[in-house]
Design a protein around this motif. Sequence first.
Motif, mmCIF file in Angstrom:
data_model
loop_
_atom_site.group_PDB
_atom_site.id
_atom_site.type_symbol
_atom_site.label_atom_id
_atom_site.label_comp_id
_atom_site.label_asym_id
_atom_site.label_seq_id
_atom_site.Cartn_x
_atom_site.Cartn_y
_atom_site.Cartn_z
ATOM 1 N N VAL A 1 -7.452 2.614 1.099
ATOM 2 C CA VAL A 1 -6.709 3.124 -0.051
ATOM 3 C C VAL A 1 -7.679 3.890 -0.944
ATOM 4 O O VAL A 1 -8.899 3.685 -0.881
ATOM 5 N N ASP B 1 -4.848 3.952 -10.652
ATOM 6 C CA ASP B 1 -3.964 4.407 -9.577
ATOM 7 C C ASP B 1 -4.609 4.066 -8.240
ATOM 8 O O ASP B 1 -5.805 4.298 -8.042
ATOM 9 N N GLY C 1 1.691 1.685 -3.660
ATOM 10 C CA GLY C 1 0.514 1.941 -4.481
ATOM 11 C C GLY C 1 0.582 1.231 -5.818
ATOM 12 O O GLY C 1 1.545 0.547 -6.138
ATOM 13 N N HIS D 1 0.165 1.976 -9.908
ATOM 14 C CA HIS D 1 0.164 2.998 -10.958
ATOM 15 C C HIS D 1 0.415 2.258 -12.265
ATOM 16 O O HIS D 1 1.551 2.119 -12.702
ATOM 17 N N ASP E 1 -3.608 4.614 -4.135
ATOM 18 C CA ASP E 1 -2.684 5.204 -3.164
ATOM 19 C C ASP E 1 -3.196 4.939 -1.757
ATOM 20 O O ASP E 1 -4.395 5.090 -1.487
ATOM 21 N N THR F 1 0.832 -1.208 0.000
ATOM 22 C CA THR F 1 0.000 0.000 0.000
ATOM 23 C C THR F 1 0.861 1.250 0.000
ATOM 24 O O THR F 1 0.473 2.268 -0.557
#
Length: 176
Positions: A121, A156, A96, A98, A158, A93
Motif C-alpha cells: 500500500v 491517506d 484505503g 482517508h 491506498d 486495502t
Amino acid sequence: MALLGNPDMIHGQRLARLGANFLVPILSVAFIVGCSSGSEDRGEPSKDPKPSASPSATSDRTKVLEKQAEEALGIGEADDTDDLFVESGLERTSDGIHTRPVLSNGKSYTLAVVCSGAGEVRLTVTVKRPARQTVACDSVPVRQRITDAPAQLEIDVDGLAGSSGIVGWRIDELAK
C-alpha cells in the motif's frame, strides 16, 4: 429363396437386430451429449471457471487479517483508554484510509500503520507537505513520529495494484 429358409441366416439377422437395438440408443445418447456440451460456447474458446472463495471463507480470511492488524497495532488493548491514545481504525486495502484526525496544535504524536494481507500500500502523511512511502502487507507496523503537529493531519493509504487485505492505523500522543 433357399437362403431365407436357412437357419444360420435367420440366426444372423436376429443377432444383427439385437446389436442394432443395443447400439442405437447408446450412440444416440453419445451424439446428443457431444453436440449439446459445446452449445454454450457458440464457437468461442472454452474458458475454465476460476475458483472463487465462498463468502464465508472470505469473511473468515478478513477476520484473521483484521485480528493480525489489531494485534500489530495494539488496538483493543487496555491502553486504548490511556490519555495518550488518539484514534485507530481498520479498512480493506481496496477502500484505503482517508482520515483527517484533529490533533492538539504543536504537540508530538506517533502514527503506526500496518497492512495485513498481500501486496503493498502507499502511505501518504501530510503535515506541511506530503510524505509518501510504500508499506508491505506483511503485518509489520510502520511508525512515524509527527512533531509540532498541525491542528489537522491528513493520512491517506491506498492499495497498490494486486494488493489485498486489511490496513490499519493508530495515533498516540507522545508523552513528555
